[in-house]
Design a protein around this motif. Structure first.
Motif, PDB file in Angstrom:
ATOM      1  N   ARG A  30       0.837  -1.201   0.000  1.00  0.00           N
ATOM      2  CA  ARG A  30       0.000   0.000   0.000  1.00  0.00           C
ATOM      3  C   ARG A  30       0.872   1.252   0.000  1.00  0.00           C
ATOM      4  NH1 ARG A  30      -3.852   0.604   4.571  1.00  0.00           N
ATOM      5  NH2 ARG A  30      -1.959   0.516   5.777  1.00  0.00           N
ATOM      6  N   TYR A  31       0.308   2.311  -0.554  1.00  0.00           N
ATOM      7  CA  TYR A  31       0.922   3.644  -0.525  1.00  0.00           C
ATOM      8  C   TYR A  31      -0.138   4.659  -0.134  1.00  0.00           C
ATOM      9  CZ  TYR A  31       5.365   2.680  -2.929  1.00  0.00           C
ATOM     10  OH  TYR A  31       6.615   2.244  -3.259  1.00  0.00           O
ATOM     11  N   ALA A  32       0.289   5.737   0.498  1.00  0.00           N
ATOM     12  CA  ALA A  32      -0.559   6.906   0.704  1.00  0.00           C
ATOM     13  C   ALA A  32      -0.090   7.946  -0.303  1.00  0.00           C
ATOM     14  CB  ALA A  32      -0.426   7.438   2.121  1.00  0.00           C
ATOM     15  N   LEU A  33      -0.961   8.330  -1.226  1.00  0.00           N
ATOM     16  CA  LEU A  33      -0.646   9.351  -2.218  1.00  0.00           C
ATOM     17  C   LEU A  33      -1.220  10.680  -1.740  1.00  0.00           C
ATOM     18  CD1 LEU A  33      -1.515   7.444  -5.522  1.00  0.00           C
ATOM     19  CD2 LEU A  33       0.686   7.592  -4.344  1.00  0.00           C
ATOM     20  N   THR A  34      -0.379  11.692  -1.654  1.00  0.00           N
ATOM     21  CA  THR A  34      -0.812  13.017  -1.210  1.00  0.00           C
ATOM     22  C   THR A  34      -0.887  13.935  -2.415  1.00  0.00           C
ATOM     23  OG1 THR A  34       0.289  12.656   0.901  1.00  0.00           O
ATOM     24  CG2 THR A  34      -0.313  14.923   0.360  1.00  0.00           C
ATOM     25  N   PHE A  35      -2.072  14.491  -2.638  1.00  0.00           N
ATOM     26  CA  PHE A  35      -2.320  15.378  -3.769  1.00  0.00           C
ATOM     27  C   PHE A  35      -2.460  16.812  -3.270  1.00  0.00           C
ATOM     28  CE2 PHE A  35      -3.791  11.243  -5.034  1.00  0.00           C
ATOM     29  CZ  PHE A  35      -3.394  11.139  -6.358  1.00  0.00           C
ATOM     30  N   PRO A  36      -2.031  17.800  -4.074  1.00  0.00           N
ATOM     31  CA  PRO A  36      -2.183  19.197  -3.644  1.00  0.00           C
ATOM     32  C   PRO A  36      -3.652  19.575  -3.544  1.00  0.00           C
ATOM     33  CG  PRO A  36      -1.464  19.091  -5.933  1.00  0.00           C
ATOM     34  CD  PRO A  36      -1.457  17.686  -5.403  1.00  0.00           C
TER      35      PRO A  36
ATOM     36  N   PRO B  68      -6.936  21.981   2.145  1.00  0.00           N
ATOM     37  CA  PRO B  68      -5.981  20.980   2.615  1.00  0.00           C
ATOM     38  C   PRO B  68      -5.648  19.988   1.494  1.00  0.00           C
ATOM     39  CG  PRO B  68      -8.166  20.516   3.477  1.00  0.00           C
ATOM     40  CD  PRO B  68      -8.251  21.830   2.767  1.00  0.00           C
ATOM     41  N   GLN B  69      -4.513  19.337   1.654  1.00  0.00           N
ATOM     42  CA  GLN B  69      -4.124  18.319   0.690  1.00  0.00           C
ATOM     43  C   GLN B  69      -5.034  17.110   0.839  1.00  0.00           C
ATOM     44  OE1 GLN B  69       0.023  17.824   1.753  1.00  0.00           O
ATOM     45  NE2 GLN B  69       0.638  19.178   0.108  1.00  0.00           N
ATOM     46  N   ASP B  70      -5.216  16.391  -0.279  1.00  0.00           N
ATOM     47  CA  ASP B  70      -5.999  15.159  -0.263  1.00  0.00           C
ATOM     48  C   ASP B  70      -5.044  13.979  -0.169  1.00  0.00           C
ATOM     49  OD1 ASP B  70      -8.549  16.332  -0.623  1.00  0.00           O
ATOM     50  OD2 ASP B  70      -8.156  16.548  -2.760  1.00  0.00           O
ATOM     51  N   VAL B  71      -5.389  13.002   0.677  1.00  0.00           N
ATOM     52  CA  VAL B  71      -4.589  11.789   0.808  1.00  0.00           C
ATOM     53  C   VAL B  71      -5.466  10.615   0.400  1.00  0.00           C
ATOM     54  CG1 VAL B  71      -3.294  10.289   2.364  1.00  0.00           C
ATOM     55  CG2 VAL B  71      -3.206  12.768   2.662  1.00  0.00           C
ATOM     56  N   VAL B  72      -4.943   9.790  -0.525  1.00  0.00           N
ATOM     57  CA  VAL B  72      -5.656   8.613  -1.006  1.00  0.00           C
ATOM     58  C   VAL B  72      -4.764   7.401  -0.790  1.00  0.00           C
ATOM     59  CG1 VAL B  72      -6.679   7.495  -3.025  1.00  0.00           C
ATOM     60  CG2 VAL B  72      -6.859   9.975  -2.763  1.00  0.00           C
ATOM     61  N   VAL B  73      -5.307   6.372  -0.138  1.00  0.00           N
ATOM     62  CA  VAL B  73      -4.558   5.132   0.069  1.00  0.00           C
ATOM     63  C   VAL B  73      -4.854   4.195  -1.096  1.00  0.00           C
ATOM     64  CG1 VAL B  73      -4.256   3.110   1.553  1.00  0.00           C
ATOM     65  CG2 VAL B  73      -4.580   5.381   2.566  1.00  0.00           C
ATOM     66  N   VAL B  74      -3.773   3.697  -1.712  1.00  0.00           N
ATOM     67  CA  VAL B  74      -3.908   2.764  -2.831  1.00  0.00           C
ATOM     68  C   VAL B  74      -3.255   1.441  -2.456  1.00  0.00           C
ATOM     69  CG1 VAL B  74      -4.080   4.519  -4.645  1.00  0.00           C
ATOM     70  CG2 VAL B  74      -1.834   3.737  -3.933  1.00  0.00           C
ATOM     71  N   THR B  75      -3.802   0.352  -2.995  1.00  0.00           N
ATOM     72  CA  THR B  75      -3.333  -1.003  -2.708  1.00  0.00           C
ATOM     73  C   THR B  75      -2.842  -1.645  -3.995  1.00  0.00           C
ATOM     74  OG1 THR B  75      -4.985  -1.163  -0.956  1.00  0.00           O
ATOM     75  CG2 THR B  75      -4.012  -3.222  -1.709  1.00  0.00           C
ATOM     76  N   ARG B  76      -1.777  -2.425  -3.885  1.00  0.00           N
ATOM     77  CA  ARG B  76      -1.190  -3.083  -5.058  1.00  0.00           C
ATOM     78  C   ARG B  76      -2.182  -4.068  -5.664  1.00  0.00           C
ATOM     79  NH1 ARG B  76       4.074  -6.072  -3.773  1.00  0.00           N
ATOM     80  NH2 ARG B  76       2.613  -7.677  -3.143  1.00  0.00           N
TER      81      ARG B  76
ATOM     82  N   ASP C 103      -7.166   2.697  -5.543  1.00  0.00           N
ATOM     83  CA  ASP C 103      -7.935   2.900  -4.312  1.00  0.00           C
ATOM     84  C   ASP C 103      -9.133   1.961  -4.317  1.00  0.00           C
ATOM     85  OD1 ASP C 103      -9.603   4.182  -6.175  1.00  0.00           O
ATOM     86  OD2 ASP C 103     -10.086   5.817  -4.815  1.00  0.00           O
ATOM     87  N   ASP C 104      -9.897   1.971  -3.215  1.00  0.00           N
ATOM     88  CA  ASP C 104     -11.038   1.063  -3.084  1.00  0.00           C
ATOM     89  C   ASP C 104     -12.096   1.273  -4.159  1.00  0.00           C
ATOM     90  OD1 ASP C 104      -9.934  -0.195  -0.879  1.00  0.00           O
ATOM     91  OD2 ASP C 104     -11.011   1.056   0.570  1.00  0.00           O
ATOM     92  N   SER C 105     -12.230   2.503  -4.660  1.00  0.00           N
ATOM     93  CA  SER C 105     -13.243   2.785  -5.687  1.00  0.00           C
ATOM     94  C   SER C 105     -12.790   2.357  -7.075  1.00  0.00           C
ATOM     95  CB  SER C 105     -13.575   4.280  -5.704  1.00  0.00           C
ATOM     96  OG  SER C 105     -12.497   5.020  -6.255  1.00  0.00           O
ATOM     97  N   GLY C 106     -11.471   2.171  -7.270  1.00  0.00           N
ATOM     98  CA  GLY C 106     -10.937   1.835  -8.591  1.00  0.00           C
ATOM     99  C   GLY C 106     -10.750   3.049  -9.477  1.00  0.00           C
ATOM    100  N   ILE C 107     -11.057   4.244  -8.960  1.00  0.00           N
ATOM    101  CA  ILE C 107     -10.935   5.462  -9.760  1.00  0.00           C
ATOM    102  C   ILE C 107      -9.500   5.974  -9.777  1.00  0.00           C
ATOM    103  CG2 ILE C 107     -11.636   7.891  -9.904  1.00  0.00           C
ATOM    104  CD1 ILE C 107     -14.372   6.996  -8.817  1.00  0.00           C
ATOM    105  N   VAL C 108      -8.826   5.923  -8.632  1.00  0.00           N
ATOM    106  CA  VAL C 108      -7.435   6.380  -8.567  1.00  0.00           C
ATOM    107  C   VAL C 108      -6.543   5.180  -8.817  1.00  0.00           C
ATOM    108  CG1 VAL C 108      -5.657   7.408  -7.109  1.00  0.00           C
ATOM    109  CG2 VAL C 108      -8.023   8.207  -6.944  1.00  0.00           C
TER     110      VAL C 108
END
Length: 78
Positions: free
Chosen positions: A6-12, A20-28, A42-47
């Protein structure tokens, strides 16, 4: 060495809005991207993102006319 699961991706945040910045957790996933590195989503499959061993991120579009933003940081998670 195995890539992180997993990674936490931080977006501006929204420019000029002091949001605030957005943080999205993605899984391999079980797939690899165009560069041969693991694809994470991510869980939605969008990111969706291809992340190299060096932590370089390539965002992958998941729909037509999508222009994905690039994260400012990719943090491996346990």
């Amino acid at each position: 060495m195995n890539p992180p699961n997993r990674y936490a991706l931080t977006f501006p945040g929204t420019p000029g809005a002091h949001a605030p910045q957005d943080v999205v957790v993605v899984t391999r996933t079980s797939t690899t991207g165009p560069g041969g590195h693991p694809v994470y989503e991510d869980d939605s499959g969008i990111v969706r993102a291809e992340i190299s061993d060096a932590g370089e991120v390539r965002m992958l579009a998941t729909g037509g006319h999508q222009t994905p933003n690039y994260p400012v940081h990719a943090q491996p998670l346990p």
